[in-house]
Scaffold this motif. Sequence first.
Motif, PDB file in Angstrom:
ATOM      1  N   ALA A 151      32.574  44.676  32.002  1.00 38.18           N
ATOM      2  CA  ALA A 151      33.477  45.594  32.666  1.00 38.18           C
ATOM      3  C   ALA A 151      32.847  46.798  32.760  1.00 38.18           C
ATOM      4  N   ALA A 152      32.707  47.317  33.906  1.00 37.57           N
ATOM      5  CA  ALA A 152      31.890  48.669  33.989  1.00 37.57           C
ATOM      6  C   ALA A 152      32.502  49.859  33.538  1.00 37.57           C
ATOM      7  N   LEU A 153      31.870  50.930  33.102  1.00 38.94           N
ATOM      8  CA  LEU A 153      32.554  52.098  32.715  1.00 38.94           C
ATOM      9  C   LEU A 153      33.334  52.794  34.025  1.00 38.94           C
ATOM     10  N   PRO A 154      34.385  53.159  33.664  1.00 38.25           N
ATOM     11  CA  PRO A 154      35.212  53.842  34.755  1.00 38.25           C
ATOM     12  C   PRO A 154      34.485  55.114  34.953  1.00 38.25           C
ATOM     13  N   LEU A 155      33.372  55.383  35.018  1.00 37.66           N
ATOM     14  CA  LEU A 155      32.597  56.895  34.935  1.00 37.66           C
ATOM     15  C   LEU A 155      31.907  56.869  36.497  1.00 37.66           C
ATOM     16  N   GLY A 156      32.132  58.066  37.231  1.00 40.19           N
ATOM     17  CA  GLY A 156      31.300  58.311  38.170  1.00 40.19           C
ATOM     18  C   GLY A 156      31.987  57.309  39.502  1.00 40.19           C
TER      19      GLY A 156
ATOM     20  N   PRO B 299      32.103  54.301  42.056  1.00 46.28           N
ATOM     21  CA  PRO B 299      32.066  53.061  41.914  1.00 46.28           C
ATOM     22  C   PRO B 299      31.038  52.264  42.611  1.00 46.28           C
ATOM     23  N   GLY B 300      30.431  51.079  41.850  1.00 41.00           N
ATOM     24  CA  GLY B 300      29.510  50.487  42.135  1.00 41.00           C
ATOM     25  C   GLY B 300      28.028  50.922  41.725  1.00 41.00           C
ATOM     26  N   LEU B 301      28.005  51.847  40.988  1.00 43.63           N
ATOM     27  CA  LEU B 301      26.681  52.361  40.271  1.00 43.63           C
ATOM     28  C   LEU B 301      26.186  51.450  39.610  1.00 43.63           C
ATOM     29  N   ALA B 302      24.686  51.181  39.433  1.00 41.67           N
ATOM     30  CA  ALA B 302      24.174  50.151  38.751  1.00 41.67           C
ATOM     31  C   ALA B 302      24.327  50.465  37.040  1.00 41.67           C
ATOM     32  N   GLU B 303      24.770  49.523  36.315  1.00 42.68           N
ATOM     33  CA  GLU B 303      24.808  49.751  35.063  1.00 42.68           C
ATOM     34  C   GLU B 303      24.305  48.506  34.312  1.00 42.68           C
ATOM     35  N   THR B 304      23.598  49.068  33.167  1.00 46.38           N
ATOM     36  CA  THR B 304      22.842  48.047  32.341  1.00 46.38           C
ATOM     37  C   THR B 304      23.280  48.421  30.840  1.00 46.38           C
TER      38      THR B 304
ATOM     39  N   PRO C 155      17.860  60.496  39.233  1.00 50.34           N
ATOM     40  CA  PRO C 155      18.181  61.816  38.353  1.00 50.34           C
ATOM     41  C   PRO C 155      19.042  62.636  39.742  1.00 50.34           C
ATOM     42  N   ALA C 156      20.035  63.529  38.916  1.00 50.87           N
ATOM     43  CA  ALA C 156      20.638  64.137  39.906  1.00 50.87           C
ATOM     44  C   ALA C 156      19.666  65.446  40.171  1.00 50.87           C
ATOM     45  N   PRO C 157      20.098  66.007  41.685  1.00 51.29           N
ATOM     46  CA  PRO C 157      19.369  67.302  42.021  1.00 51.29           C
ATOM     47  C   PRO C 157      19.794  68.393  40.950  1.00 51.29           C
ATOM     48  N   ALA C 158      18.782  69.450  40.729  1.00 48.84           N
ATOM     49  CA  ALA C 158      18.995  70.454  39.855  1.00 48.84           C
ATOM     50  C   ALA C 158      20.539  71.084  40.001  1.00 48.84           C
ATOM     51  N   GLY C 159      20.916  71.333  41.274  1.00 45.91           N
ATOM     52  CA  GLY C 159      22.081  72.283  41.563  1.00 45.91           C
ATOM     53  C   GLY C 159      23.272  71.207  41.535  1.00 45.91           C
ATOM     54  N   GLN C 160      23.201  69.847  41.061  1.00 43.21           N
ATOM     55  CA  GLN C 160      24.361  69.017  41.177  1.00 43.21           C
ATOM     56  C   GLN C 160      24.603  68.345  39.872  1.00 43.21           C
ATOM     57  N   ILE C 161      23.848  68.688  38.811  1.00 49.91           N
ATOM     58  CA  ILE C 161      23.871  68.258  37.507  1.00 49.91           C
ATOM     59  C   ILE C 161      25.541  68.203  37.040  1.00 49.91           C
ATOM     60  N   ASP C 162      25.942  69.229  37.175  1.00 52.83           N
ATOM     61  CA  ASP C 162      27.443  69.496  36.686  1.00 52.83           C
ATOM     62  C   ASP C 162      28.516  68.712  37.410  1.00 52.83           C
ATOM     63  N   THR C 163      28.144  68.313  38.528  1.00 53.76           N
ATOM     64  CA  THR C 163      29.301  67.755  39.300  1.00 53.76           C
ATOM     65  C   THR C 163      28.921  66.394  40.081  1.00 53.76           C
ATOM     66  N   THR C 164      27.815  65.852  40.089  1.00 44.07           N
ATOM     67  CA  THR C 164      27.513  64.685  40.777  1.00 44.07           C
ATOM     68  C   THR C 164      28.206  63.710  40.108  1.00 44.07           C
ATOM     69  N   THR C 165      28.697  62.640  41.097  1.00 46.56           N
ATOM     70  CA  THR C 165      29.196  61.413  40.639  1.00 46.56           C
ATOM     71  C   THR C 165      28.431  60.476  40.706  1.00 46.56           C
ATOM     72  N   HIS C 166      27.287  60.285  40.953  1.00 50.16           N
ATOM     73  CA  HIS C 166      26.273  59.303  40.984  1.00 50.16           C
ATOM     74  C   HIS C 166      25.370  59.182  39.805  1.00 50.16           C
ATOM     75  N   GLY C 167      25.728  59.826  38.656  1.00 51.97           N
ATOM     76  CA  GLY C 167      25.047  59.972  37.327  1.00 51.97           C
ATOM     77  C   GLY C 167      23.742  60.518  37.617  1.00 51.97           C
ATOM     78  N   PRO C 168      22.579  59.923  36.632  1.00 54.55           N
ATOM     79  CA  PRO C 168      23.003  58.912  35.845  1.00 54.55           C
ATOM     80  C   PRO C 168      23.430  59.479  34.531  1.00 54.55           C
ATOM     81  N   TRP C 169      24.060  58.551  33.744  1.00 56.22           N
ATOM     82  CA  TRP C 169      24.744  58.829  32.279  1.00 56.22           C
ATOM     83  C   TRP C 169      23.986  57.866  31.383  1.00 56.22           C
TER      84      TRP C 169
END
Length: 359
Positions: free
Chosen positions: A37-42, A44-49, A70-84
């Motif tokens: 069950a993937a985390l409800p984070l960011g 949908p469909g992100l790779a998760e291990t 890795p998120a671009p420097a200007g999107q670290i606070d807002t990106t929904t694509h991770g990584p986490w």
Amino acid sequence: MAFTSYRPGPTRAAAVTVTALLVLLAPPAARATAAGAALPLGAPGLAETRTTQTLADGVTLTRIVRGTEPAPAGQIDTTTHGPWKVDVLTIDPHRAHGHLRATYGPDLAHTEKTTELVRSSRALAGVNASFFTYTAGADYPGDPVGLGLYDGRLLSEPTGDDTEADLVVDAHDNRVAMGRLSWKGSLHNRRTGATLPLKYVNHPPVVPPGCAGLTDQTRCTVPGDVVRFTPEFAGTTPAGAGVEVVLDRHGCVVRTQSSRGTHLTSGQTSVQATGADAVTLLHTADGGCLQTRSVLTDEQGRRLPVHPGLFGVNGRYRLTAQGRIVVPAGSGSFFARNPRTIAGTTRDGKVVLGPSTAV
């Protein structure tokens, strides 16, 4: 400043952080699996291990990595694509041999890294917890904010802010309770009957702006702060204008000072007052011994019995309650994508501690 730790028996020599446990403790081999069950984070469909490792009987560490680029420097606070990266420490109180506790290091007034606190506590694992004043003076950078309860001693009071969420642990059975606590404290002169409310515990008092130029605070007519200090705060209590009364372990007056700042020996406490409260403190302490009253109550107004072995730290916002999501919607830096620590319990009584990192 404070952190919850799971302390092993005295025979264990290793002392490392949660993130280093995978490398340094060398327990049974880890298992890397795809997420169920993937985390409800960011998005949908992100790779998760997930990688799960047993650290001790009843104690497991699961590392979840969600997203890969890795998120671009200007999107670290807002990106929904991770990584986490999320580390989840799970403790089964029925199987684990150890105690869940909180610590603050050599004193409350200064800051230490979580790694240092884990090492000095000889802990199996630890996570960050509670808050300190980011705007504190250089003398007391670790000035605590919110609940700090250590082995039955209240060393920092709850803020009273509706967003504060407190976690209380009984180290005897590792039982956890969560909610928002309230506090009332006062000084009572048993001979004269005089009573004075306390405002803070181990927090530098503020001199009222209108009286900042008065060395003698007894001439001030503007209310100030009344604060109780314990030896755990620092080597000396905060210095400055105001008055300070030092009490022995029985609450009897040892000395009275016309300015603030002194060294407390074991068993001693002191009370500082600024502004017009300086005169009230001197009157309350005159010619007698003071009884310190300190009461913690839960959200239902019930008194929390405080005893040795009880620990408490604070966080911000309750996330879930009775299986329901209760965290409010919000914006701003606190709700932005930042490293966080999560603590909670499962339906079957396991304790879960989870530091996360946004990269």
